[in-house]
Scaffold this motif. Structure first.
Motif, PDB file in Angstrom:
ATOM      1  N   LYS A 475       0.995  -1.279   0.066  1.00 34.35           N
ATOM      2  CA  LYS A 475       0.101  -0.070   0.131  1.00 34.35           C
ATOM      3  C   LYS A 475       0.936   1.414   0.031  1.00 34.35           C
ATOM      4  CE  LYS A 475      -3.740   1.972   2.989  1.00 34.35           C
ATOM      5  NZ  LYS A 475      -3.125   3.337   2.737  1.00 34.35           N
ATOM      6  N   PRO A 476       0.701   2.165  -0.966  1.00 35.63           N
ATOM      7  CA  PRO A 476       1.697   3.291  -0.930  1.00 35.63           C
ATOM      8  C   PRO A 476       1.458   3.944   0.170  1.00 35.63           C
ATOM      9  CG  PRO A 476       0.178   3.209  -3.001  1.00 35.63           C
ATOM     10  CD  PRO A 476      -0.452   2.241  -1.754  1.00 35.63           C
ATOM     11  N   ASP A 477       2.612   4.741   0.805  1.00 41.31           N
ATOM     12  CA  ASP A 477       2.612   5.228   1.875  1.00 41.31           C
ATOM     13  C   ASP A 477       3.516   6.534   1.998  1.00 41.31           C
ATOM     14  OD1 ASP A 477       2.263   4.545   5.376  1.00 41.31           O
ATOM     15  OD2 ASP A 477       4.005   5.729   4.896  1.00 41.31           O
ATOM     16  N   PRO A 478       3.030   7.531   2.566  1.00 42.94           N
ATOM     17  CA  PRO A 478       4.127   8.799   2.067  1.00 42.94           C
ATOM     18  C   PRO A 478       5.402   8.591   3.028  1.00 42.94           C
ATOM     19  CG  PRO A 478       1.971   9.396   3.528  1.00 42.94           C
ATOM     20  CD  PRO A 478       1.781   8.055   3.154  1.00 42.94           C
ATOM     21  N   LYS A 479       5.047   7.825   4.140  1.00 43.20           N
ATOM     22  CA  LYS A 479       6.586   8.123   4.980  1.00 43.20           C
ATOM     23  C   LYS A 479       7.437   6.942   4.614  1.00 43.20           C
ATOM     24  CE  LYS A 479       8.058   8.052   9.751  1.00 43.20           C
ATOM     25  NZ  LYS A 479       7.449   8.113  11.079  1.00 43.20           N
ATOM     26  N   TRP A 480       6.615   5.747   4.427  1.00 46.10           N
ATOM     27  CA  TRP A 480       7.459   4.322   4.220  1.00 46.10           C
ATOM     28  C   TRP A 480       7.719   3.900   3.085  1.00 46.10           C
ATOM     29  CZ3 TRP A 480      10.028   3.366   8.592  1.00 46.10           C
ATOM     30  CH2 TRP A 480       9.468   3.751  10.013  1.00 46.10           C
ATOM     31  N   GLU A 482       6.117   2.030   1.043  1.00 43.10           N
ATOM     32  CA  GLU A 482       4.897   1.207   1.136  1.00 43.10           C
ATOM     33  C   GLU A 482       4.978   0.458   2.429  1.00 43.10           C
ATOM     34  OE1 GLU A 482       6.431  -1.604  -1.811  1.00 43.10           O
ATOM     35  OE2 GLU A 482       5.964  -0.546  -3.617  1.00 43.10           O
ATOM     36  N   THR A 483       3.847   0.031   2.583  1.00 48.79           N
ATOM     37  CA  THR A 483       3.492  -0.666   3.979  1.00 48.79           C
ATOM     38  C   THR A 483       2.546  -1.996   3.560  1.00 48.79           C
ATOM     39  OG1 THR A 483       1.444   0.719   4.466  1.00 48.79           O
ATOM     40  CG2 THR A 483       3.513   1.061   5.492  1.00 48.79           C
ATOM     41  N   PRO A 484       2.781  -2.899   4.357  1.00 48.48           N
ATOM     42  CA  PRO A 484       1.811  -4.167   3.814  1.00 48.48           C
ATOM     43  C   PRO A 484       0.504  -4.083   4.230  1.00 48.48           C
ATOM     44  CG  PRO A 484       3.604  -4.872   5.540  1.00 48.48           C
ATOM     45  CD  PRO A 484       3.699  -3.210   5.485  1.00 48.48           C
ATOM     46  N   CYS A 485      -0.398  -4.548   3.415  1.00 45.83           N
ATOM     47  CA  CYS A 485      -1.789  -3.994   3.391  1.00 45.83           C
ATOM     48  C   CYS A 485      -2.251  -5.613   3.147  1.00 45.83           C
ATOM     49  CB  CYS A 485      -2.403  -3.353   2.415  1.00 45.83           C
ATOM     50  SG  CYS A 485      -4.360  -3.024   2.364  1.00 45.83           S
ATOM     51  N   ALA A 486      -3.162  -5.938   4.246  1.00 45.10           N
ATOM     52  CA  ALA A 486      -3.632  -7.637   4.381  1.00 45.10           C
ATOM     53  C   ALA A 486      -5.214  -7.536   3.946  1.00 45.10           C
ATOM     54  CB  ALA A 486      -3.388  -7.969   5.555  1.00 45.10           C
ATOM     55  N   PHE A 487      -5.407  -8.609   3.144  1.00 49.64           N
ATOM     56  CA  PHE A 487      -6.821  -8.597   2.383  1.00 49.64           C
ATOM     57  C   PHE A 487      -7.214 -10.189   2.904  1.00 49.64           C
ATOM     58  CE2 PHE A 487      -5.457  -5.250  -0.097  1.00 49.64           C
ATOM     59  CZ  PHE A 487      -6.611  -4.569  -0.417  1.00 49.64           C
ATOM     60  N   ARG A 516      -0.380  -2.661   7.885  1.00 53.58           N
ATOM     61  CA  ARG A 516      -0.891  -1.411   8.691  1.00 53.58           C
ATOM     62  C   ARG A 516      -2.104  -1.156   8.246  1.00 53.58           C
ATOM     63  NH1 ARG A 516       3.461   2.013  10.506  1.00 53.58           N
ATOM     64  NH2 ARG A 516       5.240   0.625  10.782  1.00 53.58           N
ATOM     65  N   ALA A 517      -2.460  -2.035   7.427  1.00 53.84           N
ATOM     66  CA  ALA A 517      -4.304  -2.034   7.058  1.00 53.84           C
ATOM     67  C   ALA A 517      -4.730  -3.372   6.674  1.00 53.84           C
ATOM     68  CB  ALA A 517      -4.240  -1.028   5.609  1.00 53.84           C
ATOM     69  N   VAL A 518      -5.968  -3.434   7.188  1.00 55.24           N
ATOM     70  CA  VAL A 518      -6.656  -4.719   6.774  1.00 55.24           C
ATOM     71  C   VAL A 518      -7.888  -4.808   6.447  1.00 55.24           C
ATOM     72  CG1 VAL A 518      -7.436  -6.898   8.122  1.00 55.24           C
ATOM     73  CG2 VAL A 518      -5.538  -5.632   9.104  1.00 55.24           C
ATOM     74  N   ARG A 537      -4.089  -4.573  -5.206  1.00 52.59           N
ATOM     75  CA  ARG A 537      -3.318  -3.489  -5.423  1.00 52.59           C
ATOM     76  C   ARG A 537      -4.006  -2.221  -5.606  1.00 52.59           C
ATOM     77  NH1 ARG A 537       0.232  -7.083  -8.154  1.00 52.59           N
ATOM     78  NH2 ARG A 537       1.622  -7.980  -6.578  1.00 52.59           N
ATOM     79  N   LYS A 538      -4.780  -2.413  -6.606  1.00 50.15           N
ATOM     80  CA  LYS A 538      -5.673  -1.266  -6.986  1.00 50.15           C
ATOM     81  C   LYS A 538      -6.586  -0.807  -5.925  1.00 50.15           C
ATOM     82  CE  LYS A 538      -6.874  -2.532 -11.849  1.00 50.15           C
ATOM     83  NZ  LYS A 538      -7.928  -3.123 -12.458  1.00 50.15           N
ATOM     84  N   GLN A 539      -7.055  -1.738  -4.957  1.00 47.81           N
ATOM     85  CA  GLN A 539      -7.827  -1.566  -3.757  1.00 47.81           C
ATOM     86  C   GLN A 539      -7.008  -1.003  -2.775  1.00 47.81           C
ATOM     87  OE1 GLN A 539     -10.673  -4.377  -2.067  1.00 47.81           O
ATOM     88  NE2 GLN A 539     -10.951  -5.559  -4.080  1.00 47.81           N
ATOM     89  N   ALA A 540      -5.787  -1.569  -2.509  1.00 43.29           N
ATOM     90  CA  ALA A 540      -4.753  -0.898  -1.656  1.00 43.29           C
ATOM     91  C   ALA A 540      -4.322   0.450  -1.979  1.00 43.29           C
ATOM     92  CB  ALA A 540      -3.695  -1.732  -1.551  1.00 43.29           C
ATOM     93  N   GLY A 541      -4.233   0.857  -3.136  1.00 41.09           N
ATOM     94  CA  GLY A 541      -3.675   2.384  -3.708  1.00 41.09           C
ATOM     95  C   GLY A 541      -5.085   3.273  -3.291  1.00 41.09           C
ATOM     96  N   SER A 542      -6.401   2.824  -3.208  1.00 38.35           N
ATOM     97  CA  SER A 542      -7.356   3.900  -3.030  1.00 38.35           C
ATOM     98  C   SER A 542      -7.750   3.980  -1.620  1.00 38.35           C
ATOM     99  CB  SER A 542      -8.554   3.133  -3.706  1.00 38.35           C
ATOM    100  OG  SER A 542      -9.272   2.134  -2.896  1.00 38.35           O
ATOM    101  N   ALA A 543      -8.453   4.905  -1.438  1.00 37.87           N
ATOM    102  CA  ALA A 543      -8.823   5.444  -0.177  1.00 37.87           C
ATOM    103  C   ALA A 543      -9.554   4.507   0.646  1.00 37.87           C
ATOM    104  CB  ALA A 543      -9.347   6.717  -0.115  1.00 37.87           C
TER     105      ALA A 543
END
Lengths: 548, 548
Positions: A475-480, A482-487, A516-518, A537-543
């Motif tokens: 998941k794109p992250d302004p600080k890191w 990327e961070t892992p996003c779990a589905f 960082r996101a589930v 990935r598309k979903q993780a990139g969205s809000a």
């Protein structure tokens, strides 16, 4: 037919020596014994002293029965013992395994077992984790644990070893007559990479490659003698991209830094006249996003290398505005760190900053002493057209490619199929030959410069009894970055919360690998049942993704 | 016992490539195709064009049946074909034999025979000498002679070949798919040295050593990318100390120069922004002793390397006064040119110019990527004490030492006795490890940077029917450093004049080998009848020697 040049013109000790970075420190200590090698807090240590300490370390290891082909692990921040380990351990004939200090005890235990470490040097900050790792080891092999104390560590210091680093060195001979490796192909270092599979793979470096990449660093940067280098890049990442050896070759200054923070970086740069440093984009971001009064203190003209993840053009612009001279490099553990560089051209200076940043954001061309870097069709190994559009896989070949994966002939053979090292990174090649990554190997998440294997995280998620299916993407992250996003698709009737998932992960994973996101719900699958990660990935990139 | 690091971690085409300077030009042509590679008169040739021309040369040689292990000689001044020969010839798998253009036809004939040259590229200026040499050859092997024309040659041009260089290149393929050497130990160049015996010895260089010394040049000089290098050093001397390869690695500019003259040097420096050049002391003397108006034109801050003979402190002072940054290096053909450097220290800047010149006049420390340089007792091979007084012999070992002498296993074994290359130069080592030559190998005279074997000259003198005994030693010379001085004992009744001796020598020797002074009289001998050359050296150094 034998040519006239193949008769009576053989290798002998007068005209052939192994290529090794160990000769770099030997020469520098001989020619510049009084020059500063290491700055750490109030410590100033010369090259003469540093070489003597490295010889002591090699001598003490030898006395402890550790020698050729043995592994010595270290779990150290960027402190003087970490610099010394890069020389003292291979001077004993042993192999340096620099462990990622951010890892959890389970991962460390795996590495100690897999690498068959006979000794480990551990900074007091990581003693507790190491102690747990030692308890988790499966091997019954004795392990010599050495505590590295550090006056600059302000936390609770813990001792877990049978001796301290200084006491160990005191046993060694400062004039120890160490031997060059019998063969330049001998191993010098072992670096675990999370790679694309759950279990870390042990990437083995040899003396020839270490010296060659260390020299390539000099060529890339036009690095002058006596440069002052700030250690923001962890030395456990590809041996600090081989820079401990580079700096010895240049009789340069290692400015150590326990912890990477903007204020400490700015302070060190100003106080010691830092000329060069390296880091992942997040390291440079610290400066770009620092308060104005801190920025005002920064010296101008410092050269910086960025890699570990593709730097956004905004970062390149920001660094330029601060007066840094940024070089973008790209690489992987398997190629000793940097393996391509976005070599600059004088005519780019005439372009506007946005266009220049766009050019500089490309991964560029092969590193100086590498035989080849290319974007090839992974099926045919033929080069893609240099049109900036046709995708292929980035591949390398030459002397800056690992020996292979330790005790993993299958993965080694796969990585080297067809005579090229396959990176798994997808890219295009522009008409000027410059490579640009378009999509990274699908299973890797790069968070704060650290590789996170999505499969490893998925394995942990799958261990939870309520989880039916799981997929982890970046998941794109302004600080890191990327961070892992779990589905997660839960089993029928489960009421598992995101918080509970995170708590479960924290039990089994290093902090930076924890999602960082589930997101809960049915996972999109192909007709054959394969999870469609590109949809995720598309979903993780969205809000819509839920941050925890 | 096999260690875990020796299992399934073998060399393969993905992780091992031969070390060769040919990759330097390949990469530079790929990354910087539009940058200037060569300046010669009005000619501006890019790296892209130069690489294509080198590939043409390799292709045309291949078509002519010349390949792996074959020798291709060149007799060229510092012109573009000479730069191209350093790449195009080894790209065909062949070995470059750069002949000293100052040699006489007899010496050239010997080298063509001994090296078994299959082709020779000759500048029109030396066509007549080559033609005589070809006629003197003993070998019946066909020899392809290629004439290199040059618009900048103002003398009488003569064609002796079956084709011209440009016509030959036109036959070649600019995209020729040349091969890397099968082994980095394969020969890349053959360089004849007069050595200490009458017959020249053929020093063989390999790809590994050529690339290693080329890189060491960069490290010694902190040589930046795109440096502008003036060719005052002949490329037939140790392949221009490996600088053709160094400059390709740096995407630098080769400023060619047919003839080394102060005005031409000053002009080139100013016009092209020269940043670096190399030469024997006599080359730098040209500038130090130039008229004031010429000196005024010289740019300041140009870096210069001096070697080929120990530079007098006065020269070092003079160069410094002119604003040059002089580095003193020392080496021999057998070690690829420079093999030690007088590495400078910041604290020397505080010393007065005389003291600094004294320190800089020392031969210094081992070159960067050489394994070792030492002053050893030639009998025991033990290091002499570093006291600045105890004499020993300078010896080298490592990757920047020749493969050996071509077709001369005896001389090779002798040179490498005990695992060190024996230079024959006597020196001391100071407490800081710096080497200083005290006396050179007794039979060598270095005149204008050229080695003159006294034995070779004596052989010629002995051929005269009137000569009973002859000995040749070095006579100090303000311009040439040294010149040969002949001491002759005539047969009873002979009235041979000095002029007649000189005339006789001119018939059989290159001009620079002809004695500049002749002394008649009984020669001092030991009780066993050996001529006491040390006595003659004293006489040659005094004013009593008669100049001719």
């Amino acid at each position: 037919m034998t040519s006239l040049y193949q008769q009576h013109l053989d290798r002998n000790p007068a005209n052939h020596a192994p290529i090794t970075p160990l000769l770099f420190i030997e020469r520098t200590a001989e020619v510049y014994p009084q020059r500063t090698a290491i700055i750490h807090g109030a410590l100033r240590q010369t090259w003469g002293e540093t070489y003597a300490r490295c010889r002591r370390l090699a001598s003490a290891l030898s006395q402890a029965g550790i020698g050729v082909g043995d592994t010595v692990a270290v779990m150290l921040p960027n402190t003087p013992p970490m610099v010394e380990a890069h020389f003292g351990i291979p001077m004993a004939g042993a192999v340096l395994n620099a462990l990622n200090t951010r890892l959890d005890a389970e991962s460390i235990a795996f590495m100690l077992d897999h690498g068959e470490a006979k000794a480990v040097i551990v900074d007091v900050e990581f003693a507790a984790t190491l102690q747990r790792a030692v308890a988790l080891r499966k091997s019954a092999q004795p392990l010599l644990v050495i505590d590295a104390e550090d006056a600059l560590y302000t936390g609770q210091a813990q001792r877990v070893g049978s001796t301290t680093y200084e006491a160990f060195l005191a046993q060694g001979d400062p004039a120890f007559d160490w031997a060059l490796p019998a063969d330049e192909w001998d191993a010098i270092a072992l670096n675990y990479t999370s790679g694309t599979t759950g279990n870390p793979k042990g990437v083995v470096y040899h003396h020839r490659g270490a010296a060659t990449n260390a020299t390539s660093n000099i060529l890339e940067w036009d690095l002058p003698k006596h440069a002052v280098y700030l250690w923001t890049l962890p030395m456990f990442h590809c041996n600090g991209w081989c820079f401990p050896w580079t700096l010895a070759a240049r009789a340069a200054v290692n400015v150590c830094l326990r912890k990477v923070e903007a204020a400490a970086m700015a302070q060190a740069m100003a106080e010691h006249g830092v000329t060069h440093y390296c880091g992942a984009p997040i390291v440079h971001s610290l400066l770009v996003n620092a308060p104005a009064e801190l920025k005002a203190k920064l010296p101008r003209g410092v050269k910086a290398m960025v890699a570990g993840a593709a730097p956004p053009a905004s970062l390149i612009e920001g660094m330029e505005a601060l007066g840094f001279d940024l070089t973008h490099v790209y690489g992987l553990t398997e190629v000793y760190g940097p393996a391509t560089a976005c070599a600059k051209h004088a005519e780019w200076e005439q372009l506007d900053i946005g266009e220049r940043a766009r050019l500089n954001a490309r991964q560029g061309v092969r590193y100086h002493l590498q035989r080849g870097a290319a974007v090839l069709d992974p099926a045919t190994l033929q080069p893609v057209p240099w049109d900036g559009e046709t995708m292929g896989e980035i591949m390398f070949r030459g002397n800056i490619v690992m020996k292979g994966y330790l005790k993993n002939p299958g993965a080694t053979a796969e990585a080297f199929a067809g005579g090229w090292y396959h990176t798994g990174d997808l890219a295009v090649q522009y008409p000027d030959g410059y490579i640009k990554i378009k999509d990274r190997s699908k299973d890797i998440i790069i968070s704060g410069g650290e590789n996170v294997s999505s499969i490893e995280v998925e394995d942990v998620l799958y261990r939870h009894p309520d989880v039916l299916a799981a997929a982890v993407v970046a998941k794109p992250d302004p600080k890191w970055g990327e961070t892992p996003c779990a589905f997660i698709e839960l089993k029928a009737g489960s009421q598992l919360s995101a918080e509970a998932v995170i708590a479960h992960c924290k039990q089994h994973l290093a902090g930076f690998k924890v999602p960082r996101a589930v997101v809960f719900g049915e996972l999109p699958k192909t007709s054959t049942g394969k999870i469609q990660k590109f949809e995720l990935r598309k979903q993780a990139g969205s809000a819509s993704a839920i941050d925890v």
